[in-house]
Scaffold this active site. Structure first.
Site, short mmCIF file in Angstrom:
data_model
loop_
_atom_site.label_atom_id
_atom_site.label_comp_id
_atom_site.label_asym_id
_atom_site.label_seq_id
_atom_site.Cartn_x
_atom_site.Cartn_y
_atom_site.Cartn_z
N GLU A 168 51.45 88.08 58.53
CA GLU A 168 52.56 88.99 58.25
C GLU A 168 52.47 89.74 56.93
O GLU A 168 53.23 89.48 55.99
CB GLU A 168 53.88 88.20 58.27
CG GLU A 168 54.17 87.54 59.58
CD GLU A 168 55.57 86.92 59.63
OE1 GLU A 168 56.21 86.82 58.58
OE2 GLU A 168 56.01 86.57 60.73
N GLU A 357 53.84 83.26 66.50
CA GLU A 357 55.02 82.54 66.00
C GLU A 357 56.24 83.01 66.77
O GLU A 357 56.39 84.21 67.02
CB GLU A 357 55.31 82.81 64.52
CG GLU A 357 54.47 82.06 63.54
CD GLU A 357 54.86 82.35 62.10
OE1 GLU A 357 56.03 82.68 61.82
OE2 GLU A 357 53.97 82.23 61.24
C1 BGC Z 1 56.32 83.07 58.54
C2 BGC Z 1 56.54 81.58 58.45
C3 BGC Z 1 58.02 81.30 58.32
C4 BGC Z 1 58.72 81.80 59.57
C5 BGC Z 1 60.22 81.59 59.59
C6 BGC Z 1 57.34 83.80 59.37
O1 BGC Z 1 57.81 84.87 58.64
O2 BGC Z 1 55.01 83.34 58.93
O3 BGC Z 1 55.79 81.08 57.38
O4 BGC Z 1 58.28 79.97 58.08
O5 BGC Z 1 58.47 83.15 59.76
O6 BGC Z 1 60.85 82.31 58.59
#
Ligand code: BGC
Length: 445
Positions: A168, A357
């Site tokens: 990101e 994610e």
């Molecule tokens: C990031 C993670 C973070 C997650 C939740 C993403 O922006 O890659 O490291 O914990 O979102 O905020």
């Protein structure tokens, strides 16, 4: 919704990152990262720490337990990041053998248990020594990242085939160099534009090095993607949503696809007097094997003609009377499917997508493992992903964020994202209901 609906080859995994989970930061010859420095300068910058914010989950020693949790739920893939300061404590040149040994043993351990590693090179824990030389604001960072990519590829590339260069870039440059709420705590449009441009160059440069170092690698990089919807269909709100989309999302992806910066962003860069070096447009591009998309929520955009440069504003979720997560984000799992579909429709040349994610941060109390809200989020998000796939989106995998409750950056330990609860005193792991839900869905042991 059943696992079979996604096809046999579909990748199911869960994700973590080094600083958020490893802990034991004083061990094994690790150098300091920008996050320790950021905290030492002002401990109020990391909230809800219960003492030492970097204790995290202790995965540096307890990773076999994490792998057992993965296999137990039926996941076959693990996304984790390499701690740059563990491998190169001063960011460059000197290699820490103990740092390399740690990842070597951990990778062997997971392979022996049938888990495929997916490695993120850079998930925000920049060595402090590099920050002292200007960090992401200086063009030299690209060469330092190339060096790190070379080392990682040389030492782990025989066993690790799936690579992601950056996590990101919009978030670590936006939060770290524009708003100053993440390490290194720099604030300003100028530092941000420099950091963002170097990140865009570095994501392609790192990928080129991995391509040379690991010939059979499957190379991607990850993007945070916020689904923007206009406040109404009025054209000024629609244009405001487009401007935010260009600066926050497309700014980082399109150069990688060889499209240069989006026009809206290019105009702003030009107005601010930013010159690209000759050939930068070409250097920003790389023929990625896949793109990682990380989508959690949606934002509502409205026109704001008084706002300099961007002339748009985001209407905070708490003002919209919608269900909120512990991150104050709208609980809107369908954002995932909407994002995947929008990407498919906008970019016919998009390489295959992996959702690297997706998940929900909730406030939870120790011992309470009944996270039915998380189950509801995951089932709707996964369903919306499937809908997007039926409409043509080429999605080949999904990683739940996160396997473990962990250090949520500046928010500390309040928002819990794990499928597995971690007792931050004893470091004991306890599977939540959502872990059981995945086990049922995936047909785990
Ligand atoms: C990031 C993670 C973070 C997650 C939740 C993403 O922006 O890659 O490291 O914990 O979102 O905020």
């Amino acid at each position: 919704m059943r696992r079979e609906d996604f096809g046999k080859g579909f990748v199911w995994g869960s994700a973590v990152s080094s600083l958020q989970t490893e802990g034991f930061i004083q061990e094994g010859g690790r150098g300091k990262s920008i996050w320790e420095h950021f905290y030492d300068e002002d401990p109020k910058r990391i909230q809800h720490t219960h003492g030492d914010p970097f204790r995290a989950c202790g995965s540096y020693r307890l990773y076999p337990h994490d792998i057992a949790m993965l296999t137990g739920a039926g996941f076959g893939h693990y996304r984790f990041s390499l701690s740059w300061p563990r491998i190169m404590p001063s960011g460059s040149k000197y290699l820490n053998k103990r740092g390399l040994a740690y990842y070597n043993v951990m990778i062997d351990h997971m392979l022996a248990r049938g888990i495929t590693p997916w490695v993120t090179l850079y998930h925000w824990d920049l060595p402090q020594a590099l920050q002292e030389k200007g960090g992401w604001q200086k063009r030299d960072i690209i060469h330092r990242l190339e060096e790190f990519a070379y080392v990682a590829g040389r030492y782990f590339g025989d066993r690790v085939k799936n690579w992601m260069v950056l996590n990101e870039p919009s978030v670590f440059t936006g939060a770290g160099y524009l708003l100053g709420i993440h390490a290194p705590g720099v604030r300003g449009l100028d530092p941000f534009l420099h950091a963002a441009h170097h990140a865009v160059l570095a994501q392609a440069a790192g990928a080129r090095v991995l391509r040379e170092t690991v010939p059979d690698a499957h190379i991607g990089t990850t993007f945070s993607w916020t689904h923007f919807e206009p406040l109404s269909q009025a054209s000024y709100h629609r244009k405001a949503a487009d401007r935010l989309d260009a600066l926050i999302n497309r700014y980082f992806l399109e150069p990688a696809l060889g499209m240069g910066y989006p026009d809206e962003a290019a105009r702003i860069l030009h107005r601010l007097g930013h010159q690209l070096a000759p050939y930068d447009n070409r250097l920003m591009a790389f023929d990625f094997d896949f793109i990682g998309i990380q989508a959690y929520t949606r934002q509502i955009a409205a026109a704001a003609p008084w706002q300099p440069v961007i002339r748009s504003r985001i209407i905070p979720a708490e003002k919209r009377k919608v269900p909120l997560t512990a991150m104050q984000w709208e609980d809107h799992p369908e954002a995932l499917g909407k994002t995947l579909l929008a990407l498919h429709l906008r970019y016919p040349q998009l390489p295959p997508v992996y959702v690297t994610e997706n998940g929900i941060g909730l406030e939870e109390v120790p011992g309470d493992l009944n996270d039915s809200r998380r189950i509801a989020y995951y089932s709707k998000a996964i369903e919306s992903m499937h809908r997007a796939m039926r409409e043509g989106a080429n999605v080949q995998g999904y990683f739940a964020w996160s396997l473990l409750d962990n250090l949520e950056w500046a928010e500390g330990y309040k928002p819990k994202f794990g499928l597995v609860q971690v007792d931050f005193n004893s470091l004991e792991r306890r599977p939540k209901q959502s872990w059981h839900w995945f086990r049922e869905f995936l047909g785990g042991a």
